[in-house]
Scaffold this active site. Structure first.
Site, short mmCIF file in Angstrom:
data_model
loop_
_atom_site.label_atom_id
_atom_site.label_comp_id
_atom_site.label_asym_id
_atom_site.label_seq_id
_atom_site.Cartn_x
_atom_site.Cartn_y
_atom_site.Cartn_z
N LYS A 30 0.83 -1.20 0.00
CA LYS A 30 0.00 0.00 0.00
C LYS A 30 0.88 1.26 0.00
O LYS A 30 2.09 1.18 0.22
CB LYS A 30 -0.92 -0.04 1.23
CG LYS A 30 -1.93 -1.20 1.18
CD LYS A 30 -2.81 -1.23 2.44
CE LYS A 30 -3.86 -2.32 2.34
NZ LYS A 30 -4.74 -2.36 3.54
N TYR A 70 -12.32 -2.61 -3.37
CA TYR A 70 -12.88 -2.72 -2.02
C TYR A 70 -14.42 -2.67 -2.02
O TYR A 70 -15.02 -2.30 -1.01
CB TYR A 70 -12.32 -1.61 -1.13
CG TYR A 70 -10.91 -1.89 -0.63
CD1 TYR A 70 -10.61 -3.05 0.10
CD2 TYR A 70 -9.87 -0.98 -0.85
CE1 TYR A 70 -9.33 -3.31 0.57
CE2 TYR A 70 -8.57 -1.24 -0.37
CZ TYR A 70 -8.32 -2.40 0.34
OH TYR A 70 -7.05 -2.64 0.81
N ASN A 133 -2.00 -0.13 7.39
CA ASN A 133 -1.47 -1.48 7.64
C ASN A 133 -0.62 -2.04 6.50
O ASN A 133 -0.40 -3.24 6.39
CB ASN A 133 -2.59 -2.44 8.08
CG ASN A 133 -3.63 -2.67 7.01
OD1 ASN A 133 -3.54 -2.13 5.92
ND2 ASN A 133 -4.62 -3.49 7.32
N HIS A 136 -1.80 -5.37 1.33
CA HIS A 136 -3.05 -6.08 1.04
C HIS A 136 -2.74 -7.50 0.60
O HIS A 136 -1.76 -7.73 -0.11
CB HIS A 136 -3.83 -5.38 -0.09
CG HIS A 136 -4.95 -6.23 -0.61
ND1 HIS A 136 -6.18 -6.27 0.01
CD2 HIS A 136 -5.01 -7.11 -1.64
CE1 HIS A 136 -6.96 -7.13 -0.63
NE2 HIS A 136 -6.27 -7.66 -1.65
N GLU A 147 -9.50 -10.15 -7.89
CA GLU A 147 -8.55 -9.04 -7.74
C GLU A 147 -7.46 -9.08 -8.81
O GLU A 147 -7.09 -8.05 -9.37
CB GLU A 147 -7.94 -9.08 -6.32
CG GLU A 147 -8.98 -8.72 -5.26
CD GLU A 147 -8.55 -9.03 -3.83
OE1 GLU A 147 -7.39 -9.49 -3.62
OE2 GLU A 147 -9.36 -8.84 -2.90
P1 DAT Z 1 -7.78 -7.14 5.16
O1 DAT Z 1 -7.00 -6.04 4.47
O2 DAT Z 1 -7.02 -7.74 6.29
O3 DAT Z 1 -8.32 -8.15 4.18
P2 DAT Z 1 -10.48 -6.04 5.24
O4 DAT Z 1 -10.66 -6.60 3.88
O5 DAT Z 1 -11.51 -6.36 6.27
O6 DAT Z 1 -9.05 -6.45 5.84
O7 DAT Z 1 -10.38 -4.47 5.16
C1 DAT Z 1 -9.65 -3.85 4.11
C2 DAT Z 1 -8.83 -2.73 4.67
O8 DAT Z 1 -9.69 -1.75 5.22
C3 DAT Z 1 -7.89 -3.13 5.81
O9 DAT Z 1 -6.66 -3.66 5.36
C4 DAT Z 1 -7.71 -1.83 6.51
C5 DAT Z 1 -9.05 -1.14 6.35
N1 DAT Z 1 -9.89 -1.37 7.53
C6 DAT Z 1 -10.47 -2.52 7.90
N2 DAT Z 1 -11.16 -2.38 9.05
C7 DAT Z 1 -11.00 -1.08 9.40
C8 DAT Z 1 -11.45 -0.28 10.47
N3 DAT Z 1 -12.23 -0.79 11.43
N4 DAT Z 1 -11.08 1.00 10.50
C9 DAT Z 1 -10.31 1.54 9.53
N5 DAT Z 1 -9.85 0.85 8.49
C10 DAT Z 1 -10.18 -0.43 8.41
MG MG Z 2 -9.70 -7.95 2.65
#
Ligand code: DAT
Ligand code: MG
Length: 170
Positions: A30, A70, A133, A136, A147
């Protein structure tokens, strides 16, 4: 005559190839990972594990692509901020191939929230907050397919034989 361990019967080689090429995952460094100089470290971890790089591009992703990427999260309150963050600079988009690479890739990433990620994982070692974080990784074989299709044209995913494959797979 000395047995040569560098050559395998072609059938065995073919079996190894089909098992390891079975699965691909979409991994992206990212914008924060790029800005913080963590591209090499992240690629290194996938390389040293034994996974095979089959596609990679350094790209400033459009808002449109990121919204689509997303799309499952669009009803969530953090979605606009997530798209903005992902659009705030270039990313390194990659496809890695190997046996169980989707699941193992997620283990290597750590939990979504770095606070819950163990040391030794990428998020556990290099970041603090969920909204920064750094990486991805696809969460299932189906989402990996979706994706990869979103980020890469079929001809951008390269098929080649890795010289290490018979030393990584039995
Ligand atoms: P991942 O990236 O572990 O697959 P996800 O698909 O649930 O997680 O969410 C996509 C991204 O969105 C994640 O990497 C960071 C952001 N994200 C997820 N939950 C969040 C939250 N509660 N607050 C802010 N950003 C969040
Ligand atoms: Mg995800």
């Amino acid at each position: 005559m000395v047995e040569r361990h560098t050559e395998y019967p072609s059938l065995q080689e073919a079996q190894i190839s089909s098992r390891m090429a079975d699965e691909s995952t979409f991994i992206a460094v990212k914008p924060d990972g790029v800005q913080r100089g963590l591209v090499g470290e992240i690629i290194k971890r996938f390389e040293q594990k034994g996974f095979k790089l089959v596609a990679m591009k350094f790209v400033q992703a459009s808002e449109e692509l990121l919204k689509e990427h997303y799309t499952d999260l669009k009803a969530l309150p953090f979605y606009p901020g997530l798209v903005k963050y992902m659009n705030s600079g270039p990313v390194v988009a990659m496809v890695w191939e190997g046996l169980n690479v989707v699941k193992t890739g997620r283990v290597m990433l750590g939990e979504t929230n770095p606070a819950n990620s163990k040391p030794g994982t990428i998020r556990g070692d290099f970041c603090i907050e969920v909204g920064r974080n750094i990486i991805h990784g696809s969460d299932s074989v189906d989402s990996a397919k979706r994706e990869i299709g979103l980020w890469f044209k079929p001809e951008e995913v390269v098929s080649y034989k890795s010289c290490a494959q018979s030393w990584i797979y039995e």
